[in-house]
Design a protein around this motif. Structure first.
Motif, PDB file in Angstrom:
ATOM      1  N   UNK A  61       0.662  -1.073  -0.104  1.00  0.00           N
ATOM      2  CA  UNK A  61       0.000   0.082  -0.135  1.00  0.00           C
ATOM      3  C   UNK A  61       0.741   1.413   0.010  1.00  0.00           C
ATOM      4  N   UNK A  62       2.099   1.148   0.023  1.00  0.00           N
ATOM      5  CA  UNK A  62       2.961   2.196   0.147  1.00  0.00           C
ATOM      6  C   UNK A  62       3.217   2.957  -1.316  1.00  0.00           C
ATOM      7  N   UNK A  63       2.574   4.192  -1.526  1.00  0.00           N
ATOM      8  CA  UNK A  63       2.412   4.640  -2.877  1.00  0.00           C
ATOM      9  C   UNK A  63       4.016   5.198  -3.410  1.00  0.00           C
ATOM     10  N   UNK A  64       5.002   5.340  -2.285  1.00  0.00           N
ATOM     11  CA  UNK A  64       6.226   5.864  -2.814  1.00  0.00           C
ATOM     12  C   UNK A  64       7.053   4.698  -3.451  1.00  0.00           C
ATOM     13  N   UNK A  65       6.861   3.439  -3.042  1.00  0.00           N
ATOM     14  CA  UNK A  65       7.395   2.484  -3.965  1.00  0.00           C
ATOM     15  C   UNK A  65       6.964   2.445  -5.329  1.00  0.00           C
ATOM     16  N   UNK A  66       8.000   1.867  -6.060  1.00  0.00           N
ATOM     17  CA  UNK A  66       7.773   1.770  -7.714  1.00  0.00           C
ATOM     18  C   UNK A  66       6.416   1.027  -7.740  1.00  0.00           C
ATOM     19  N   UNK A  67       6.336  -0.066  -7.341  1.00  0.00           N
ATOM     20  CA  UNK A  67       4.851  -0.776  -7.439  1.00  0.00           C
ATOM     21  C   UNK A  67       3.901  -0.095  -7.044  1.00  0.00           C
ATOM     22  N   UNK A  68       3.904   0.583  -5.972  1.00  0.00           N
ATOM     23  CA  UNK A  68       2.859   1.474  -5.599  1.00  0.00           C
ATOM     24  C   UNK A  68       2.380   2.735  -6.363  1.00  0.00           C
ATOM     25  N   UNK A  69       3.494   3.427  -7.276  1.00  0.00           N
ATOM     26  CA  UNK A  69       3.312   4.397  -8.227  1.00  0.00           C
ATOM     27  C   UNK A  69       2.559   3.581  -9.508  1.00  0.00           C
ATOM     28  N   UNK A  70       2.860   2.392  -9.776  1.00  0.00           N
ATOM     29  CA  UNK A  70       2.390   1.824 -11.023  1.00  0.00           C
ATOM     30  C   UNK A  70       0.798   1.662 -10.650  1.00  0.00           C
ATOM     31  N   UNK A  75       8.937  -9.767  -9.521  1.00  0.00           N
ATOM     32  CA  UNK A  75       7.573  -9.498  -9.656  1.00  0.00           C
ATOM     33  C   UNK A  75       6.994  -8.235 -10.282  1.00  0.00           C
ATOM     34  N   UNK A  76       7.882  -7.043  -9.837  1.00  0.00           N
ATOM     35  CA  UNK A  76       7.512  -5.684 -10.282  1.00  0.00           C
ATOM     36  C   UNK A  76       8.124  -5.706 -11.880  1.00  0.00           C
ATOM     37  N   UNK A  77       9.496  -6.510 -12.112  1.00  0.00           N
ATOM     38  CA  UNK A  77       9.860  -6.534 -13.402  1.00  0.00           C
ATOM     39  C   UNK A  77       9.006  -7.016 -14.346  1.00  0.00           C
ATOM     40  N   UNK A  78       8.230  -8.195 -13.874  1.00  0.00           N
ATOM     41  CA  UNK A  78       7.379  -8.820 -14.672  1.00  0.00           C
ATOM     42  C   UNK A  78       5.903  -8.004 -14.828  1.00  0.00           C
ATOM     43  N   UNK A  79       5.626  -7.203 -13.971  1.00  0.00           N
ATOM     44  CA  UNK A  79       4.500  -6.319 -13.895  1.00  0.00           C
ATOM     45  C   UNK A  79       5.058  -5.134 -14.965  1.00  0.00           C
ATOM     46  N   UNK A  80       5.946  -4.445 -15.011  1.00  0.00           N
ATOM     47  CA  UNK A  80       6.575  -3.615 -16.020  1.00  0.00           C
ATOM     48  C   UNK A  80       6.298  -4.093 -17.453  1.00  0.00           C
ATOM     49  N   UNK A  81       6.984  -5.396 -17.707  1.00  0.00           N
ATOM     50  CA  UNK A  81       7.043  -5.878 -18.992  1.00  0.00           C
ATOM     51  C   UNK A  81       5.866  -6.301 -19.312  1.00  0.00           C
ATOM     52  N   UNK A  82       4.719  -6.881 -18.619  1.00  0.00           N
ATOM     53  CA  UNK A  82       3.472  -7.122 -18.823  1.00  0.00           C
ATOM     54  C   UNK A  82       2.777  -6.038 -19.467  1.00  0.00           C
ATOM     55  N   UNK A  83       2.911  -4.831 -19.000  1.00  0.00           N
ATOM     56  CA  UNK A  83       2.109  -3.775 -19.546  1.00  0.00           C
ATOM     57  C   UNK A  83       2.713  -3.298 -20.580  1.00  0.00           C
TER      58      UNK A  83
END
Length: 214
Positions: free
Chosen positions: A38-47, A100-108
Motif C-alpha cells: 500500500x505504500x505509494x512511494x514504492x515503484x509498485x505503488x506508483x504503477x 515480480x515488479x519487473x514482470x509487471x512492467x514487462x507485461x504492461x
C-alpha cells in the motif's frame, strides 16, 4: 483479454487488454514485500496508482453514453496513459526483469497496444471482469469432472454455457428460456436458417414474458 497467447490466433478482431490484470501485477509485487504493501512511494505503488487513476475515471463515466465515454477518455484517460507509458519505459531499465515488479512492467509494455485499445470506442470496457464473472460457473463446475471426454463434448459444453450466460445478460430466466427453446425449436423446418432462429435469440423482443426475470 489477459495476455493468453491463444487469443492471437483469432483472425479479424481487435484484441482489447484488461486493466484489472495489469493492475493485479502491481498488487502481487506489493504483497511480496509486506512492509511496502500500500505504500505509494514504492515503484509498485506508483504503477498501481496509475492504474487506479484510469479506474477512477471509468467510475465517473458510469451511465455515460458510448459517445460521451469516448470523448471523456480522450480528454482524461489519454494523458494518464501517456504519462504512464513514459514511466514504464523509464522503470524498465531500473528494475530486475525476473522480479515480480519487473514482470509487471514487462507485461504492461508488451500488452500496451491492447491495453490502450479501449480508447478506440466508447462501448469497450477497461477490463474483462464482467466476462470472467460469466464464465465463473463453468470454472466452478469444472471441479466436478477432470476433462471433457471428447472435443465434441467440450464444444457442446461451451455452446450450452454460452446460451445460458447470454440469457442471463439479457434478463432471461435460464431454465424457462431453455424450456421454451426445447418446445419451439423442434417445430422449425430449417434450423440452419439464421432468420428463422432470430426470434428465439436471447435478445429477441419476441420472446414471451414467461422467459423473462420479473
Amino acid at each position: 483479454m489477459d495476455g493468453y497467447p491463444g487469443y492471437y490466433k483469432v483472425a479479424g478482431v481487435i484484441l482489447v487488454g484488461c486493466w484489472a490484470h495489469a493492475r493485479r501485477k502491481y498488487d502481487e509485487a506489493l504483497k511480496a514485500v509486506p512492509e511496502a504493501k500500500g505504500d505509494k512511494d514504492t515503484v509498485a505503488g506508483q504503477g498501481l496508482a496509475y492504474c487506479n487513476q484510469l479506474f477512477a475515471i471509468e467510475r465517473d463515466l458510469q451511465g455515460a453514453t458510448p459517445e460521451e465515454r469516448f470523448m471523456a477518455r480522450q480528454d482524461r484517460s489519454r494523458p494518464v496513459l501517456d504519462a504512464y507509458y513514459a514511466w514504464l519505459r523509464q522503470q524498465r531499465s531500473r528494475t530486475m526483469p525476473k522480479s515480480l515488479l519487473g514482470q509487471a512492467i514487462a507485461y504492461n509494455l508488451n500488452q500496451w497496444d491492447k491495453l490502450t485499445a479501449f480508447l478506440k470506442d466508447g462501448v469497450l470496457e477497461i477490463d474483462n471482469n464482467r466476462s470472467e464473472r460469466s464464465i465463473k460457473p463453468f470454472v466452478i463446475g469444472r471441479k466436478n469432472w477432470l476433462f471433457a471426454n471428447t472435443p465434441r463434448g467440450a464444444k457442446a459444453s461451451a455452446a450450452i454455457y454460452s446460451v445460458i450466460e447470454t440469457a442471463k445478460e439479457n434478463g432471461l430466466h435460464p431454465f424457462r428460456y431453455l424450456m421454451y427453446l426445447f418446445e419451439q425449436l423442434p417445430q422449425l423446418s430449417n434450423l440452419q436458417d439464421p432468420q428463422a432462429l432470430e426470434p428465439f435469440m436471447p435478445w429477441s423482443a419476441l420472446l414471451p414474458v414467461t422467459c423473462r426475470i420479473t
